[in-house]
Scaffold this active site. Structure first.
Site, short mmCIF file in Angstrom:
data_model
loop_
_atom_site.label_atom_id
_atom_site.label_comp_id
_atom_site.label_asym_id
_atom_site.label_seq_id
_atom_site.Cartn_x
_atom_site.Cartn_y
_atom_site.Cartn_z
N SER A 64 35.71 32.41 23.71
CA SER A 64 34.57 33.33 23.83
C SER A 64 33.34 32.90 23.04
O SER A 64 32.27 33.49 23.24
CB SER A 64 34.98 34.73 23.39
N LYS A 67 30.32 32.18 25.03
CA LYS A 67 29.49 33.24 25.62
C LYS A 67 28.09 33.29 25.00
O LYS A 67 27.12 33.69 25.65
CB LYS A 67 30.21 34.59 25.47
N TYR A 189 33.51 30.31 34.67
CA TYR A 189 33.83 31.05 33.44
C TYR A 189 35.08 30.48 32.75
O TYR A 189 35.07 30.24 31.53
CB TYR A 189 34.03 32.54 33.78
N TYR A 240 33.84 42.20 19.00
CA TYR A 240 34.42 43.28 19.82
C TYR A 240 34.60 44.55 19.00
O TYR A 240 33.69 44.97 18.30
CB TYR A 240 35.75 42.83 20.45
N VAL A 258 39.37 33.48 21.15
CA VAL A 258 40.82 33.55 20.98
C VAL A 258 41.45 32.17 20.73
O VAL A 258 42.65 32.08 20.47
CB VAL A 258 41.56 34.25 22.15
O1 DON Z 1 38.71 35.27 29.25
C1 DON Z 1 39.46 35.28 28.28
O2 DON Z 1 40.24 36.18 28.04
C2 DON Z 1 39.37 34.10 27.35
N1 DON Z 1 39.02 32.91 28.07
C3 DON Z 1 38.33 34.33 26.28
C4 DON Z 1 38.60 35.56 25.45
C5 DON Z 1 38.16 35.43 24.05
O3 DON Z 1 38.02 34.38 23.48
C6 DON Z 1 38.00 36.70 23.32
N2 DON Z 1 37.74 36.42 21.94
N3 DON Z 1 38.16 36.82 20.93
#
Ligand code: DON
Length: 304
Positions: A64, A67, A189, A240, A258
């Site tokens: 993320s 983003k 994405y 978040y 993540v």
């Molecule tokens: O779309 C997802 O769930 C992951 N590719 C990215 C989520 C993420 O990194 C949330 N961060 N803490």
């Protein structure tokens, strides 16, 4: 005068007893294979000098944190229309939550939760034809690594298990908030999340925001006003449902992923990247969060 090399060493000393804590993300199966006993820290001063400690050159999945850069690219095109498709409010819910999106008629709370990032990628793709390519080029230039790329195994793993992101995208499509076919946008994405970087590279790339929109080659990507907007959204939405706790403990705009990476910005001073694969219940790295709090205490730097 803060000695950043010394600060990086002290951060590693403080974090060392905690290395291995937290749980590696397994909902994307390829991320579950990462050794949790790793930790890297790097700080890039505003002059471009990088000081690191620990596994500072080991690459991990950006997830993320990407983003922030797709949002920067969208705003760099003067694309104000994006703000009709996504709000700028903290969500207070998990990064992949569905229920708020239903209540709010398919308009995501902010560009840093999954639904919001999918909309931003969708917009960039519709406007340019290649969202992933633009992001990869930007990150190659800003990290200084011309070979930076997508980890195809992780991207495939994300796609195979991406039911929740598909649900978010289809829900938005049902409200008329997708411009490309869902699978096409999600392909960009998933691959953007699967780009790999080291903390050294990520800290360098973060200077784009610490320098208020100026790129490594001195050219301007973002207006100072848009750079400030990206950083303010990081502060309110970058962690978040833990964004309030991050502001309290760290006092800097941050964006987590993540993969265990967190990028923090100290405007006019530096960009800081920390990485440890073990996550807490909100999906933020335990050791990277601790590292940024420690860095803030050592330097006294905060935006407050
Ligand atoms: O779309 C997802 O769930 C992951 N590719 C990215 C989520 C993420 O990194 C949330 N961060 N803490």
């Amino acid at each position: 005068m803060v000695d950043l090399a010394d600060a990086a060493r002290r951060v590693l000393d403080a974090v060392r007893p905690h290395i291995g804590e937290g749980k590696v993300a397994t909902y994307i199966p390829a991320l579950g294979n990462v050794d949790p006993h790793q930790f890297g820290f790097a700080v890039a001063g505003i002059d471009g000098t990088v000081h690191g400690a620990g596994d500072q050159d080991v690459r991990f999945s950006l997830q993320s944190v990407s983003k922030v850069f797709t949002l920067a690219l969208t705003l760099s095109r003067g694309d104000e229309a994006i703000w009709r498709r996504v709000h700028r409010e903290p969500s207070g819910t998990a990064f992949n939550s569905l229920f708020q999106l239903e209540f709010e008629h398919g308009i995501p709370r902010n560009p840093l939760i999954n639904a919001g990032a999918i909309v931003v990628t969708d917009q960039l793709l519709a406007e340019t034809g290649d969202a992933l390519g633009l992001l990869r080029d930007l990150l190659r230039a800003e990290t200084g690594n011309p070979d930076l790329d997508v980890d195809r195994v992780i991207a495939a793993s994300e796609s195979e298990t991406g039911h929740r992101n598909r649900a978010l995208a289809h829900l938005m499509a049902s409200f008329g908030n997708m411009r490309n076919p869902v699978e096409q946008t999600l392909d960009h994405y998933f691959r953007q999340c699967s780009i790999t970087v080291s903390v050294t590279e990520l800290a360098r790339a973060g200077l784009l925001l610490a320098r208020h929109g100026l790129q490594a080659d001195g050219s301007r990507l973002l207006s100072p006003q848009d750079a400030r907007r990206v950083v303010s959204i990081m502060l309110t939405c970058g962690a978040y449902d833990a964004a309030g706790e991050f502001a309290y403990r760290i006092g800097l705009p941050c964006k987590s992923g993540v993969g265990g990476g967190i990028l923090a910005i100290v405007p006019d001073r530096c960009a800081v990247a920390a990485w440890g694969p073990g996550l807490d219940a909100q999906g933020n790295s335990v050791t990277a969060t601790l590292a940024l709090g420690t860095f803030g205490s050592i330097t006294g730097w905060s935006i407050f």
